[in-house]
Design an enzyme around this catalytic site. Structure first.
Site, PDB file in Angstrom:
ATOM      1  N   ARG A 158       0.820  -1.217   0.000  1.00 44.30           N
ATOM      2  CA  ARG A 158       0.000   0.000   0.000  1.00 44.30           C
ATOM      3  C   ARG A 158       0.850   1.262   0.000  1.00 44.30           C
ATOM      4  O   ARG A 158       0.453   2.293   0.554  1.00 44.30           O
ATOM      5  CB  ARG A 158      -0.973   0.020   1.189  1.00 44.30           C
ATOM      6  CG  ARG A 158      -2.041  -1.074   1.126  1.00 44.30           C
ATOM      7  CD  ARG A 158      -3.104  -0.849   2.174  1.00 44.30           C
ATOM      8  NE  ARG A 158      -4.002  -2.004   2.253  1.00 44.30           N
ATOM      9  CZ  ARG A 158      -4.497  -2.492   3.375  1.00 44.30           C
ATOM     10  NH1 ARG A 158      -4.203  -1.932   4.538  1.00 44.30           N
ATOM     11  NH2 ARG A 158      -5.300  -3.539   3.359  1.00 44.30           N
TER      12      ARG A 158
ATOM     13  N   ARG B 278      -3.512   6.155   0.206  1.00 42.85           N
ATOM     14  CA  ARG B 278      -4.079   7.287   0.936  1.00 42.85           C
ATOM     15  C   ARG B 278      -3.109   8.012   1.835  1.00 42.85           C
ATOM     16  O   ARG B 278      -3.406   9.111   2.315  1.00 42.85           O
ATOM     17  CB  ARG B 278      -5.284   6.811   1.746  1.00 42.85           C
ATOM     18  CG  ARG B 278      -6.489   6.456   0.886  1.00 42.85           C
ATOM     19  CD  ARG B 278      -7.594   5.846   1.712  1.00 42.85           C
ATOM     20  NE  ARG B 278      -7.217   4.520   2.195  1.00 42.85           N
ATOM     21  CZ  ARG B 278      -7.931   3.808   3.068  1.00 42.85           C
ATOM     22  NH1 ARG B 278      -9.034   4.325   3.577  1.00 42.85           N
ATOM     23  NH2 ARG B 278      -7.544   2.616   3.434  1.00 42.85           N
TER      24      ARG B 278
ATOM     25  N   ARG C  30      -6.889  11.194  -7.160  1.00 42.54           N
ATOM     26  CA  ARG C  30      -8.039  10.305  -7.046  1.00 42.54           C
ATOM     27  C   ARG C  30      -9.325  11.041  -6.709  1.00 42.54           C
ATOM     28  O   ARG C  30     -10.413  10.435  -6.713  1.00 42.54           O
ATOM     29  CB  ARG C  30      -7.792   9.281  -5.915  1.00 42.54           C
ATOM     30  CG  ARG C  30      -7.134   7.966  -6.284  1.00 42.54           C
ATOM     31  CD  ARG C  30      -8.052   6.971  -6.966  1.00 42.54           C
ATOM     32  NE  ARG C  30      -9.388   6.905  -6.448  1.00 42.54           N
ATOM     33  CZ  ARG C  30      -9.768   6.195  -5.384  1.00 42.54           C
ATOM     34  NH1 ARG C  30      -8.893   5.498  -4.702  1.00 42.54           N
ATOM     35  NH2 ARG C  30     -11.036   6.185  -5.004  1.00 42.54           N
TER      36      ARG C  30
ATOM     37  N   ASP D 145      -6.712  -3.376  -7.411  1.00 39.60           N
ATOM     38  CA  ASP D 145      -7.420  -3.927  -6.259  1.00 39.60           C
ATOM     39  C   ASP D 145      -7.643  -5.410  -6.528  1.00 39.60           C
ATOM     40  O   ASP D 145      -7.779  -5.825  -7.687  1.00 39.60           O
ATOM     41  CB  ASP D 145      -8.763  -3.220  -6.049  1.00 39.60           C
ATOM     42  CG  ASP D 145      -9.412  -3.635  -4.727  1.00 39.60           C
ATOM     43  OD1 ASP D 145      -9.158  -2.966  -3.707  1.00 39.60           O
ATOM     44  OD2 ASP D 145     -10.146  -4.640  -4.723  1.00 39.60           O
TER      45      ASP D 145
ATOM     46  N   TYR E 208     -14.685 -13.109   0.008  1.00 38.06           N
ATOM     47  CA  TYR E 208     -15.484 -11.947  -0.378  1.00 38.06           C
ATOM     48  C   TYR E 208     -16.730 -12.371  -1.142  1.00 38.06           C
ATOM     49  O   TYR E 208     -17.837 -11.874  -0.907  1.00 38.06           O
ATOM     50  CB  TYR E 208     -14.659 -10.999  -1.258  1.00 38.06           C
ATOM     51  CG  TYR E 208     -13.802 -10.029  -0.498  1.00 38.06           C
ATOM     52  CD1 TYR E 208     -14.368  -9.024   0.279  1.00 38.06           C
ATOM     53  CD2 TYR E 208     -12.411 -10.098  -0.568  1.00 38.06           C
ATOM     54  CE1 TYR E 208     -13.582  -8.126   0.972  1.00 38.06           C
ATOM     55  CE2 TYR E 208     -11.611  -9.200   0.124  1.00 38.06           C
ATOM     56  CZ  TYR E 208     -12.197  -8.219   0.894  1.00 38.06           C
ATOM     57  OH  TYR E 208     -11.414  -7.327   1.592  1.00 38.06           O
TER      58      TYR E 208
END
Length: 355
Positions: free
Chosen positions: A38, A42, A51, A87, A162
């Site tokens: 990552r 962010r 973004r 992702d 998921y």
């Protein structure tokens, strides 16, 4: 600015000669290579700026945006490898699974897979389904030059969780209920996901990725016997499918201290280790013939520089004598991490580990 303008201890002439790929191959390195899970995300203000107003899945399908985001941490931190911005649910979206990434929640599946008929949602993935990946990696490898690019995908177990749960879960009760109660359906689900995952990794490698990482983020919820029987075969199928390309294959999960040997047995060349197990003990559990990746606790970066350096020395000291070591965090960079702390950490690891 090209990624090649980023400062680093020694500039290789090609990705193959980079410290990162040498460490993955368990060869001598000029310094311990560093990258962060990552690292593109962010924690970077430049990421948040580009973004802004763009949904996550859409951002993964814009080659020029993917290129910019992937390059940002290489420019800023001088890390030894880039990781492709995407992702784990992108290949599922690409084959038509009705899902979305909800802000503050994560991937949400409209029609969870609970029966054999539901498997019809999962058709084969073709390169044409993800042509934007091929385009983005072409752009990236030209910009990165000698800096390796890591491709990645979600492992079959995590993707299955998921799909069966319908979204993030703390208990995985539906996924485990299928695994225990209908093992044939479970095996067929994971086998189909293994084919999709392998196809997604092949696209990335053929486009120019120098290594690949398989994220089994949720595998730590499993007991070793269940992992060996119900998960390992599908992960092994993925690794075997890309073995012929000769690129290093990395396997990572969180809370997988009891699974480290099995994760290596699945076919990884490099086993990722979270912060719960010291690297020397992880090496004992994994066994010979594998490099290790890790494993600073991501929360250490919120402490003082002196504390970060002290904990980093512990990681580097525990890695002395390993066949190969890639420095990383024991999980992804947390969103509120100070980017300057990451930059200082890269420089410190390079300096401290210089051969």
């Amino acid at each position: 600015m090209s990624a090649n303008d980023a400062p680093r201890a020694q500039q290789p002439s090609a990705p193959y000669d980079s410290a990162f790929l040498k460490a993955c191959r368990r060869e001598p390195v000029p310094h311990t290579p560093v990258w962060f899970m990552r690292q593109a995300g962010r924690s970077l203000p430049e990421y948040r700026k580009v973004r802004e107003g763009i949904p996550m899945l859409e951002s993964c399908m814009r080659p020029e945006l993917v290129t910019e985001i992937t390059l940002q941490p290489v420019r800023r931190h001088g890390v030894d490898a880039a990781i492709y911005f995407s992702d784990i649910v992108v290949p599922l979206k690409a084959i038509g699974v009705d899902l979305d990434i909800k802000p503050g929640v994560g991937p949400v599946v409209e029609r969870p897979i609970r029966t054999r008929a539901d498997l019809a949602q999962l058709r084969d993935l073709t390169p044409e389904d993800v042509s934007y990946v091929t385009e983005a990696i072409g752009l990236l490898t030209r910009e990165l030059g000698a800096t390796p690019l890591i491709g990645f995908a979600g492992a079959p177990f995590t993707l299955a969780s998921y799909l069966v749960e319908g979204g993030p879960s703390r208990t995985y009760e539906n996924a485990k209920a299928m695994m225990y109660g209908d093992p044939e359906l479970w095996a067929d689900l994971l086998d189909r996901l293994a084919d999709i995952t392998a196809a997604f990794l092949k696209v990335q490698i053929e486009a120019g990725a120098s290594a690949v990482q398989l994220f089994d983020s949720w595998a730590g919820a499993l007991a070793p016997t269940d992992y060996r029987r119900s998960v390992l075969p599908a992960s092994a199928k993925v690794f075997e499918a890309v073995a012929g390309y000769g690129v290093p294959r990395i396997h990572f999960g969180v809370g997988t201290g009891e699974l480290l040997r099995l994760m290596g047995e699945a076919g990884a060349d490099v086993v990722g280790v979270d912060w719960r197990v010291p690297l020397d003990e992880a090496a004992r559990r994994v066994g010979p013939g594998k490099a290790l990746q890790g494993n600073l606790d991501p929360t250490v970066l919120f402490a003082s520089t002196e504390a970060v350096e002290a904990k980093t020395r512990e990681v580097l000291d525990s890695a002395v004598g390993l066949e190969g070591h890639v420095f990383n965090l024991g999980h992804g960079v947390m969103p509120s991490t100070d980017p300057d702390a990451l930059t200082r950490l890269v420089e410190y690891v390079h300096t401290r580990s210089a051969r």
